[in-house]
Design an enzyme around this catalytic site. Structure first.
Site, PDB file in Angstrom:
ATOM      1  CE  LYS A 156      -4.295   1.000   2.389  1.00  0.00           C
ATOM      2  NZ  LYS A 156      -5.195   1.142   1.240  1.00  0.00           N
TER       3      LYS A 156
HETATM    4  N1  PPE Z   1      -7.999  -1.584  -3.080  1.00  0.00           N
HETATM    5  C1  PPE Z   1      -7.390  -0.404  -2.877  1.00  0.00           C
HETATM    6  C2  PPE Z   1      -6.662   0.211  -4.005  1.00  0.00           C
HETATM    7  C3  PPE Z   1      -7.458   0.201  -1.615  1.00  0.00           C
HETATM    8  O1  PPE Z   1      -6.847   1.371  -1.421  1.00  0.00           O
HETATM    9  C4  PPE Z   1      -8.189  -0.418  -0.579  1.00  0.00           C
HETATM   10  C5  PPE Z   1      -8.285   0.238   0.767  1.00  0.00           C
HETATM   11  C6  PPE Z   1      -8.796  -1.659  -0.833  1.00  0.00           C
HETATM   12  C7  PPE Z   1      -8.671  -2.219  -2.094  1.00  0.00           C
HETATM   13  C8  PPE Z   1      -9.520  -2.418   0.235  1.00  0.00           C
HETATM   14  O2  PPE Z   1      -8.590  -2.904   1.203  1.00  0.00           O
HETATM   15  P1  PPE Z   1      -9.012  -3.153   2.719  1.00  0.00           P
HETATM   16  O3  PPE Z   1      -9.227  -1.825   3.329  1.00  0.00           O
HETATM   17  O4  PPE Z   1      -7.867  -3.889   3.302  1.00  0.00           O
HETATM   18  O5  PPE Z   1     -10.248  -3.949   2.695  1.00  0.00           O
HETATM   19  N2  PPE Z   1      -8.363   1.647   0.743  1.00  0.00           N
HETATM   20  C9  PPE Z   1      -8.061   2.400   1.948  1.00  0.00           C
HETATM   21  C10 PPE Z   1      -7.826   3.867   1.697  1.00  0.00           C
HETATM   22  C11 PPE Z   1      -8.978   4.654   1.206  1.00  0.00           C
HETATM   23  C12 PPE Z   1      -8.681   6.138   1.159  1.00  0.00           C
HETATM   24  O6  PPE Z   1      -9.461   6.858   0.506  1.00  0.00           O
HETATM   25  O7  PPE Z   1      -7.715   6.599   1.773  1.00  0.00           O
HETATM   26  C13 PPE Z   1      -9.107   2.152   3.022  1.00  0.00           C
HETATM   27  O8  PPE Z   1     -10.211   1.727   2.730  1.00  0.00           O
HETATM   28  O9  PPE Z   1      -8.783   2.401   4.194  1.00  0.00           O
END
Ligand code: PPE
Length: 302
Positions: A156
């Site tokens: 990330k």
């Molecule tokens: N794909 C991406 C690209 C992504 O950034 C997230 C989380 C996910 C999938 C889902 O991952 P998870 O949270 O582990 O289920 N995105 C984070 C950041 C959002 C933001 O706007 O800042 C979040 O949801 O915390």
């Protein structure tokens, strides 16, 4: 968005004083990694959802970007809990950030220090009030999800999010709520900050994690759906498969479980939250709020 204190390199700093140098490496090149975590109010106090998995992913992201976090996982876990406590928040979003600070500019990051910060704040529905119940409108982005060998999907990384920001801005300016990105081959990948699921004839599908972030909500939803008796399959699909699905939804820590009711002006299913999505949402919210005994080991009470 604001709270009282931010944890910075081991110290609690006032929100307004939590600053970095304008020549910090991460500000110029995106050389940082972060997490997004949520804590929810439960009957037994505040609980952080899947904290262990988020900290593991944070350390893996840092490993991929070759940054040694100068704290142990246990210290970061404790710092997250302390930051929630000191801000007196019952439910909140948690943003740990590990970034290259200031020493020298130039692409080479190795001379710059590795700094750490943890911010927490109250963050309601990610895609707007009503999104969870009514669903959102989306469009397929003209931006492809970053090519697998251009950067890392498992990490990330701050800089990765320019891809997400371009897609999100395009969607908002086109008058919809969020984008859906395809991978560079044209298969469905994910949202700018969400994984994607779709349901056809009772089977739940989602993208394999080679081309997308290994979402922790994605993992939770797969387990929940399987425990509820649904068949879940990973699949590379084309955009038209989404158009004719019965239900489509996003998952993410911030987005939680958000129904998608429209893609590229095509109505999805009945054009509102679908019945399976609703059942999964109900279970998900019961779990994060500590109301489901079966999944208590996903909660870390503070
Ligand atoms: N794909 C991406 C690209 C992504 O950034 C997230 C989380 C996910 C999938 C889902 O991952 P998870 O949270 O582990 O289920 N995105 C984070 C950041 C959002 C933001 O706007 O800042 C979040 O949801 O915390």
């Amino acid at each position: 968005m604001k709270a009282e204190k931010i944890w910075m390199d081991g110290k609690m700093v006032n929100w307004d004083k939590a600053q970095v140098h304008v020549c910090a490496h991460a500000l110029h090149y995106g050389s940082g990694v972060f997490e997004g975590i949520r804590a929810y109010k439960t009957e037994k106090g505040t609980a952080v959802f899947r904290l262990k998995e988020h900290i593991d992913r944070l350390f893996n992201s840092a490993k991929i970007l070759k940054m040694n976090i100068p704290y142990t996982k246990e210290q970061i876990r404790q710092a997250i809990k302390d930051t929630i406590k000191v801000n007196k928040l019952m439910s909140c979003y948690i943003r740990p950030l590990i970034y290259r600070g200031f020493q020298e500019l130039g692409i080479n990051p190795f001379k710059c220090p590795v700094n750490c910060a943890i911010a927490v704040w109250e963050w309601g529905a990610y895609l707007g009030e009503g999104a969870i119940v009514n669903g959102i409108k989306t469009k397929i982005s003209s931006y492809a999800r970053s090519y697998i060998n251009s950067t890392s999907q498992k990490a990330k990384i701050c800089g990765n999010y320019i891809n997400s920001i371009l897609a999100n801005m395009e969607a908002l300016e086109a008058g919809v709520d969020e984008a859906i990105l395809l991978d560079t081959r044209g298969y469905v990948a994910e949202g700018p900050g969400e994984n994607i699921f779709w349901i056809r004839n009772g089977v739940i599908y989602t993208t394999p994690t080679a081309t997308v972030l290994e979402g922790i909500t994605r993992d939770s939803v797969i387990k929940i759906a399987q425990d509820m008796g649904y068949q879940v399959q990973e699949k590379y699909a084309c955009r038209d498969e989404l158009y004719i699905s019965d239900e489509v939804f996003f998952t993410g820590t911030a987005a939680e479980v958000t129904p998608i009711r429209e893609i590229d002006n095509y109505q999805i299913g009945e054009g509102k939250r679908g019945p399976v999505t609703e059942k999964i949402q109900e279970k998900y919210f019961a779990i994060v709020k500590g109301k489901d005994q079966k999944y208590l080991d996903w909660l870390d009470y503070i």
